[in-house]
Motif scaffolding. Structure first.
Motif, PDB file in Angstrom:
ATOM      1  N   ASP A  29      70.598  -5.242  -0.649  1.00 18.44           N
ATOM      2  CA  ASP A  29      69.930  -4.134  -1.344  1.00 18.44           C
ATOM      3  C   ASP A  29      69.922  -4.465  -2.829  1.00 18.44           C
ATOM      4  OD1 ASP A  29      69.715  -1.622  -2.875  1.00 18.44           O
ATOM      5  OD2 ASP A  29      69.825  -0.636  -0.928  1.00 18.44           O
ATOM      6  N   SER A  30      68.729  -4.673  -3.376  1.00 17.32           N
ATOM      7  CA  SER A  30      68.639  -5.148  -4.762  1.00 17.32           C
ATOM      8  C   SER A  30      69.306  -4.190  -5.738  1.00 17.32           C
ATOM      9  CB  SER A  30      67.187  -5.405  -5.157  1.00 17.32           C
ATOM     10  OG  SER A  30      66.452  -4.211  -5.213  1.00 17.32           O
ATOM     11  N   ASP A  31      69.109  -2.894  -5.572  1.00 16.29           N
ATOM     12  CA  ASP A  31      69.712  -1.947  -6.517  1.00 16.29           C
ATOM     13  C   ASP A  31      71.241  -2.018  -6.479  1.00 16.29           C
ATOM     14  OD1 ASP A  31      67.288  -1.087  -7.505  1.00 16.29           O
ATOM     15  OD2 ASP A  31      67.302   0.840  -6.454  1.00 16.29           O
ATOM     16  N   ILE A  32      71.810  -2.136  -5.290  1.00 18.08           N
ATOM     17  CA  ILE A  32      73.275  -2.208  -5.169  1.00 18.08           C
ATOM     18  C   ILE A  32      73.785  -3.510  -5.780  1.00 18.08           C
ATOM     19  CG2 ILE A  32      75.189  -2.434  -3.528  1.00 18.08           C
ATOM     20  CD1 ILE A  32      73.627  -0.447  -1.704  1.00 18.08           C
ATOM     21  N   ILE A  33      73.114  -4.606  -5.490  1.00 22.86           N
ATOM     22  CA  ILE A  33      73.543  -5.901  -6.022  1.00 22.86           C
ATOM     23  C   ILE A  33      73.450  -5.936  -7.548  1.00 22.86           C
ATOM     24  CG2 ILE A  33      72.948  -8.370  -6.123  1.00 22.86           C
ATOM     25  CD1 ILE A  33      72.294  -8.099  -3.075  1.00 22.86           C
ATOM     26  N   LEU A  34      72.313  -5.473  -8.081  1.00 26.39           N
ATOM     27  CA  LEU A  34      72.160  -5.477  -9.545  1.00 26.39           C
ATOM     28  C   LEU A  34      73.167  -4.543 -10.200  1.00 26.39           C
ATOM     29  CD1 LEU A  34      68.273  -5.604  -9.878  1.00 26.39           C
ATOM     30  CD2 LEU A  34      69.925  -7.489  -9.934  1.00 26.39           C
ATOM     31  N   SER A  35      73.401  -3.403  -9.588  1.00 27.70           N
ATOM     32  CA  SER A  35      74.379  -2.454 -10.097  1.00 27.70           C
ATOM     33  C   SER A  35      75.779  -3.081 -10.109  1.00 27.70           C
ATOM     34  CB  SER A  35      74.357  -1.186  -9.230  1.00 27.70           C
ATOM     35  OG  SER A  35      75.326  -0.283  -9.642  1.00 27.70           O
ATOM     36  N   ASN A  36      76.140  -3.735  -9.020  1.00 24.84           N
ATOM     37  CA  ASN A  36      77.448  -4.402  -8.954  1.00 24.84           C
ATOM     38  C   ASN A  36      77.557  -5.511  -9.991  1.00 24.84           C
ATOM     39  OD1 ASN A  36      78.361  -2.775  -6.884  1.00 24.84           O
ATOM     40  ND2 ASN A  36      77.864  -4.229  -5.275  1.00 24.84           N
ATOM     41  N   ASN A  37      76.492  -6.313 -10.122  1.00 25.24           N
ATOM     42  CA  ASN A  37      76.528  -7.418 -11.082  1.00 25.24           C
ATOM     43  C   ASN A  37      76.707  -6.925 -12.514  1.00 25.24           C
ATOM     44  OD1 ASN A  37      76.154  -9.230  -9.015  1.00 25.24           O
ATOM     45  ND2 ASN A  37      74.009  -9.641  -9.475  1.00 25.24           N
ATOM     46  N   GLU A  38      76.069  -5.821 -12.835  1.00 26.17           N
ATOM     47  CA  GLU A  38      76.127  -5.283 -14.196  1.00 26.17           C
ATOM     48  C   GLU A  38      77.302  -4.325 -14.394  1.00 26.17           C
ATOM     49  OE1 GLU A  38      73.909  -6.002 -16.891  1.00 26.17           O
ATOM     50  OE2 GLU A  38      73.410  -7.636 -15.517  1.00 26.17           O
ATOM     51  N   ASN A  39      77.969  -3.953 -13.296  1.00 26.77           N
ATOM     52  CA  ASN A  39      79.064  -2.980 -13.323  1.00 26.77           C
ATOM     53  C   ASN A  39      78.615  -1.640 -13.906  1.00 26.77           C
ATOM     54  OD1 ASN A  39      81.670  -2.240 -12.641  1.00 26.77           O
ATOM     55  ND2 ASN A  39      82.477  -2.747 -14.661  1.00 26.77           N
ATOM     56  N   LEU A  40      77.366  -1.271 -13.574  1.00 23.57           N
ATOM     57  CA  LEU A  40      76.784  -0.004 -14.024  1.00 23.57           C
ATOM     58  C   LEU A  40      75.866   0.521 -12.931  1.00 23.57           C
ATOM     59  CD1 LEU A  40      75.540  -1.012 -17.608  1.00 23.57           C
ATOM     60  CD2 LEU A  40      77.365   0.634 -17.135  1.00 23.57           C
ATOM     61  N   ASP A  41      75.730   1.843 -12.811  1.00 22.01           N
ATOM     62  CA  ASP A  41      74.712   2.414 -11.941  1.00 22.01           C
ATOM     63  C   ASP A  41      73.346   2.012 -12.477  1.00 22.01           C
ATOM     64  OD1 ASP A  41      76.567   3.743 -10.346  1.00 22.01           O
ATOM     65  OD2 ASP A  41      76.440   5.608 -11.493  1.00 22.01           O
ATOM     66  N   VAL A  42      72.347   1.984 -11.586  1.00 19.85           N
ATOM     67  CA  VAL A  42      70.992   1.610 -12.001  1.00 19.85           C
ATOM     68  C   VAL A  42      70.529   2.498 -13.156  1.00 19.85           C
ATOM     69  CG1 VAL A  42      68.567   1.558 -11.284  1.00 19.85           C
ATOM     70  CG2 VAL A  42      70.322   0.573  -9.808  1.00 19.85           C
TER      71      VAL A  42
END
Length: 161
Positions: A33-46
């Motif tokens: 899930d791109s939103d979950i992965i990007l959120s995890n990578n950035e350590n921030l909610d979308v």
């Protein structure tokens, strides 16, 4: 194109994450899930990535994600963020299914959501929805009427793959 990947696109609230989980039950393909992965990578909610860095930064992250999937991922279910088809050719990463749902139904699904700040401004959300409809249609292999049960949608996708 990697036809082993199943790619789900559509507006927020169209059911991409739910359908990804249902497809997993039948295919056992891993879900990305791109939103979950990007959120995890950035350590921030979308929504916090948008607030802190802006939309352009987030779209750059989506493009990087898309390119990574294209070059490295096979036999998976990819659930995209609502804007991803506007920044990358999702057909390059797999068979693309547009979960098409009327705006009124999306509005009903998200009216009480705390994680969807866009829906605090319904006019803005509807405008964005209308702008993205053509992008979704031109970015997919199949249009799926998402105004059905998750099981019905899942079966329709499975029949098409």
């Amino acid at each position: 194109m990697n036809s082993n990947n199943i790619v789900l696109i559509g507006f927020m609230g169209s059911g991409k994450s739910t359908i990804a989980r249902c497809l997993y039950q039948h295919t056992k393909k891993i879900i990305l899930d791109s939103d979950i992965i990007l959120s995890n990578n950035e350590n921030l909610d979308v929504k916090d990535i948008f607030l802190k860095y802006g939309e352009e930064y987030f779209r750059k992250l989506e493009l990087e994600f898309c390119n990574f999937i294209k070059d490295n991922v096979k036999n998976s279910i990819i659930s995209t963020g609502g804007g991803m088809p506007s920044v990358c050719n999702v057909k390059d990463i797999g068979k693309v299914f547009f979960l098409d749902l009327p705006f009124k139904e999306i509005e009903n699904r998200l009216k009480d959501s705390k994680n969807r700040p866009l829906f605090s401004d319904t006019k803005k959300a509807k405008l964005l929805y209308e702008q993205r409809q053509e992008i979704y249609k031109s970015s997919c292999h199949f249009i799926i009427n998402a105004n059905k049960t998750p099981q019905e949608i899942t079966q329709e996708i499975l029949q098409k793959i």
